[in-house]
Enzyme design. Structure first.
Site, PDB file in Angstrom:
ATOM      1  CB  CYS A  25      62.069  14.041  12.051  1.00  0.00           C
ATOM      2  SG  CYS A  25      61.918  12.872  10.709  1.00  0.00           S
ATOM      3  NE  ARG A  40      57.081  19.642  15.252  1.00  0.00           N
ATOM      4  CZ  ARG A  40      56.955  20.748  14.562  1.00  0.00           C
ATOM      5  NH1 ARG A  40      57.138  20.732  13.268  1.00  0.00           N
ATOM      6  NH2 ARG A  40      56.640  21.858  15.135  1.00  0.00           N
ATOM      7  CD1 TRP A  71      55.762  10.817   9.359  1.00  0.00           C
ATOM      8  CD2 TRP A  71      57.048  11.409   7.634  1.00  0.00           C
ATOM      9  NE1 TRP A  71      55.000  10.773   8.227  1.00  0.00           N
ATOM     10  CE2 TRP A  71      55.759  11.131   7.147  1.00  0.00           C
ATOM     11  CE3 TRP A  71      58.033  11.812   6.719  1.00  0.00           C
ATOM     12  CZ2 TRP A  71      55.420  11.238   5.805  1.00  0.00           C
ATOM     13  CZ3 TRP A  71      57.700  11.920   5.383  1.00  0.00           C
ATOM     14  CH2 TRP A  71      56.398  11.629   4.933  1.00  0.00           C
ATOM     15  CG  ASN A  98      64.361  16.722  12.363  1.00  0.00           C
ATOM     16  OD1 ASN A  98      64.488  15.554  12.668  1.00  0.00           O
ATOM     17  ND2 ASN A  98      63.742  17.598  13.121  1.00  0.00           N
ATOM     18  N   GLY A  99      65.171  16.357   7.928  1.00  0.00           N
ATOM     19  CA  GLY A  99      65.355  16.886   6.575  1.00  0.00           C
ATOM     20  C   GLY A  99      65.703  15.772   5.611  1.00  0.00           C
ATOM     21  CD  GLU A 149      40.103  21.517   7.179  1.00  0.00           C
ATOM     22  OE1 GLU A 149      40.776  21.370   6.151  1.00  0.00           O
ATOM     23  OE2 GLU A 149      40.560  21.311   8.318  1.00  0.00           O
ATOM     24  CE  LYS A 209      41.473  18.203   9.857  1.00  0.00           C
ATOM     25  NZ  LYS A 209      41.936  19.408   9.300  1.00  0.00           N
ATOM     26  CD  GLU A 236      44.089  15.401   8.664  1.00  0.00           C
ATOM     27  OE1 GLU A 236      45.287  15.381   8.387  1.00  0.00           O
ATOM     28  OE2 GLU A 236      43.478  16.457   8.925  1.00  0.00           O
ATOM     29  CG  HIS A 265      27.949  18.581 -13.354  1.00  0.00           C
ATOM     30  ND1 HIS A 265      27.367  18.790 -14.584  1.00  0.00           N
ATOM     31  CD2 HIS A 265      27.549  19.604 -12.572  1.00  0.00           C
ATOM     32  CE1 HIS A 265      26.649  19.908 -14.546  1.00  0.00           C
ATOM     33  NE2 HIS A 265      26.743  20.419 -13.329  1.00  0.00           N
ATOM     34  CE  LYS A 298      49.790  20.650  13.817  1.00  0.00           C
ATOM     35  NZ  LYS A 298      48.380  20.620  13.382  1.00  0.00           N
TER      36      LYS A 298
END
Ligand code: F6R
Length: 616
Positions: free
Chosen positions: A2, A27, A74, A100-101, A489, A493, A496, A512, A611
């Site tokens: 946000c 955000r 968000w 925000n929060g 990683e 990538k 997402e 395995h 983000k």
């Protein structure tokens, strides 16, 4: 997560707010809105979806105002709809608030307010907070509306459990805007005849570089001409004016089609920035003054814990290999969100690092606080210098990567790994590493930026490979030793930004279980530089090929042979194996980028993500 921007001054507020929201869109991007003072009441404009939807509404309504608050969301509580978009109003309709929060006790507060006759129009925790502030405002007998508003914010916030960064306006106090923070960043921008509130400096850096990063429990009042910061429960708060060290252009895309691509291409420079002034050839070591620890203190450390989330966790995994290989200090990596609920045994000789690009990730912050509670010394490996994590750690190493706007982390990963290489060099040199080995490592580190540039020149080749595999249903990523975290990683990538299911594994784990997935429609990406486990990787590739699985390999140039077994090969320049993650990750970043583009995905704003994750 946000974004907030508020403006009060002599200029028209809505273009400033819209521009700020666009800069904050990374955000959160499921809805956006603004509330503007217009002399008699509040004009509230909100739209589900991207900022462009709000911009159309603003163009239609043409609001005239010199003060307003705005928000890009968000979703945490309630679906991304017009009704749930911020700002939210109180019962009287005269107060508007952005937040925000997360208000954890919002249900209890909402039930109590309902008993008092409050009616809610959204499912959000934020609307409850707006009503709570409004209730205290309406109940106050103070004749001064400004004082009433400040006291109402304070009274409401002491009842709140959770985290917040807020901005509030009221029609009866049009000359002020009130902000407050606890666990969610808020910054005051100081201008000439105008002031700003923002959750992130990138929203306001076009207008001012002089800012105050608020601390938890600060309550700030801004007017056109000034500001005043108080502690939530009264009393004076500490105020420090800082100068922002990046420009408006640093946070813009320039000629690149996406922030992610720009940031991938920035890596030769961002690594140089991470190394600058920190390599001593004379002493064949690294100079890391920010640790604020003497060689004696560092020598006394017998265990290191590295904690982080997502990409930062993968960088920390590389750090574990680096520290143990180069400095022989036992090191453990923890996912920050798990660490905080575990009871990890530590003692006075344990040193913890928290790794975070944003410095605001709530899980990493919680791990930091938990470690400090147990008396462990905690240092940061952070990008954002003004962040909460940077401020709460006992020192650390900034990665100096510059603003990272693309939601998928790229340059922060390589800068975190570069900084952990410096740390390993320093720790190694005060233990058992020779000056010859130290100097050799320094020379190899200095050569890394040019080697990354050479890999970036292969972008067209990587794009061709990406186009070939863009429509597969899944991908496996395999690597060993230091390149096992790189495999994880690479898979992150891919997932997402392209929404292809991908997973990263140590190559030898294939047999395995994972090998059961191998089939012609599921390619495997092997990270197989020329190192001690190269031959083992080749055997694993053969096992995949024997089962008709396509293979893309990342390999070292000048070592022919791998092209005989892999379908596609991307070559990286030679480098010592301890530095190879700094190179092997680059083709994987480009591969996921071009796959996402080929699939028509919104690379910089992947669905459901944002983000800087400031909620648990
Ligand atoms: C992945 C990504 C996230 C972050 C994670 C930690 O591309 O960006 O996994 O790495 O949310 O963020 P920071 O480093 O800001 O703590």
């Amino acid at each position: 997560m946000c974004g907030i921007i508020g403006y009060i001054g002599n200029r028209q507020a809505s273009p400033i707010l819209l521009d700020g929201l666009r800069r904050l869109e990374y955000r959160g991007y499921d809805s956006a809105g603004m509330a503007l003072q217009n002399g008699k009441d509040l004009q509230v404009l909100r739209r589900a979806g991207r900022i462009d939807n709000l911009a159309l509404l603003v163009a239609e309504k043409k609001p005239q105002s010199h003060a307003g608050i705005s928000h890009t969301r968000w979703a945490t509580h309630g679906a991304p709809t017009d009704e749930n978009a911020h700002p939210h109003r109180d019962q009287s309709g005269k107060l508007a608030l952005v937040h925000n929060g997360v208000i954890e006790n919002y249900q209890t507060l909402r039930d109590a307010l309902k008993l008092d006759g409050h009616l809610f129009t959204s499912e959000t925790d934020t609307e409850v907070l707006a009503h709570l502030v409004g209730k205290y405002y309406d109940e106050s007998s103070d004749a001064d509306p400004v004082q009433r508003l400040i006291s109402a914010v304070q009274s409401a916030l002491v009842r709140v459990k959770g985290t917040y960064g807020i901005a509030v306006i009221h029609t009866e106090a049009p000359e002020v805007m009130v902000g407050a923070r606890l666990g969610s960043p808020l910054v005051v921008g100081l201008g000439e005849g105008e002031h700003f509130l923002a959750s992130d400096v990138s929203a306001i850096v076009a207008h001012t570089k002089d800012v105050i990063y608020l601390n938890d429990y600060d309550v700030v009042t801004i007017t056109k001409s000034g500001f005043d910061v108080k502690h939530l429960e009264g009393g004076i708060a500490k105020v420090l004016v800082s100068r922002v060290d990046f420009t408006e252009e640093d946070a813009e895309m320039g000629d690149f089609p996406h922030f992610m691509l720009k940031e991938i291409y920035e890596q030769p420079q961002s690594i140089q920035n991470a190394l600058r002034g920190r390599l001593s050839r004379d002493e064949a070591t690294a100079v890391l003054g920010g640790l604020q620890m003497s060689p004696q203190e560092l020598r006394g450390i017998d265990r290191i814990i590295l904690a982080g989330c997502g990409t930062a966790y993968h960088a920390a995994m590389v750090g574990e290999y680096l520290i143990e290989t180069l400095a022989r200090v036992p090191t453990e990596v923890e996912i920050a969100s798990e660490f905080r609920y575990r009871n990890v045994p530590t003692d006075k000789n344990t040193l913890q690092f928290v790794v975070s690009q944003s410095g605001e990730t709530i899980d990493t912050l919680a791990a930091l606080r938990e470690a400090k509670r147990k008396g462990i010394k905690v240092l940061g490996i952070v990008n954002n210098v003004a962040s909460t994590i940077a401020r709460e750690t006992d020192g650390g190493i900034y990665i100096h990567a510059g603003p990272e706007i693309g939601v998928a982390a790229t340059k922060s990963f390589t800068s975190q790994v570069a900084v952990m290489t410096l740390l390993s060099l320093l720790l190694g040199r005060i233990r058992n590493m020779s000056s010859t080995d130290g100097l050799e490592l320094i020379e190899e580190m200095e050569a890394i930026p040019d080697k990354i540039t050479a890999i970036l020149k292969q972008a067209d080749h990587i794009k061709e490979i990406a186009n070939k595999y863009a429509h597969v249903e899944g991908m496996l990523f395999m690597g060993r030793q230091m390149n096992y975290p790189v495999a994880m990683e690479g898979a992150l990538k891919m997932k997402e930004i392209s929404y292809i299911y991908a997973s990263g594994h140590p190559s030898a784990e294939l047999k395995h279980g994972v090998i059961a997935l191998v089939k012609p429609e599921l390619p495997s990406v092997f990270i197989a530089p020329h190192d001690a486990v190269f031959e083992k990787n080749i055997s694993n590739i053969e096992e995949v090929k024997a089962r008709k699985g396509p293979v893309i390999a990342v390999a070292t140039e000048g070592h022919p042979g791998i092209e005989k077994v892999a379908d596609d090969v991307i070559y990286i320049p030679r480098c010592p194996s301890v530095l190879s993650p700094l190179l092997t990750v680059i083709p994987l970043q480009l591969l996921s980028y071009y796959v996402a583009v080929a699939r028509g995905c919104d690379v910089d704003k992947p669905r459901n993500l944002a983000k800087s994750v400031t909620v648990e």
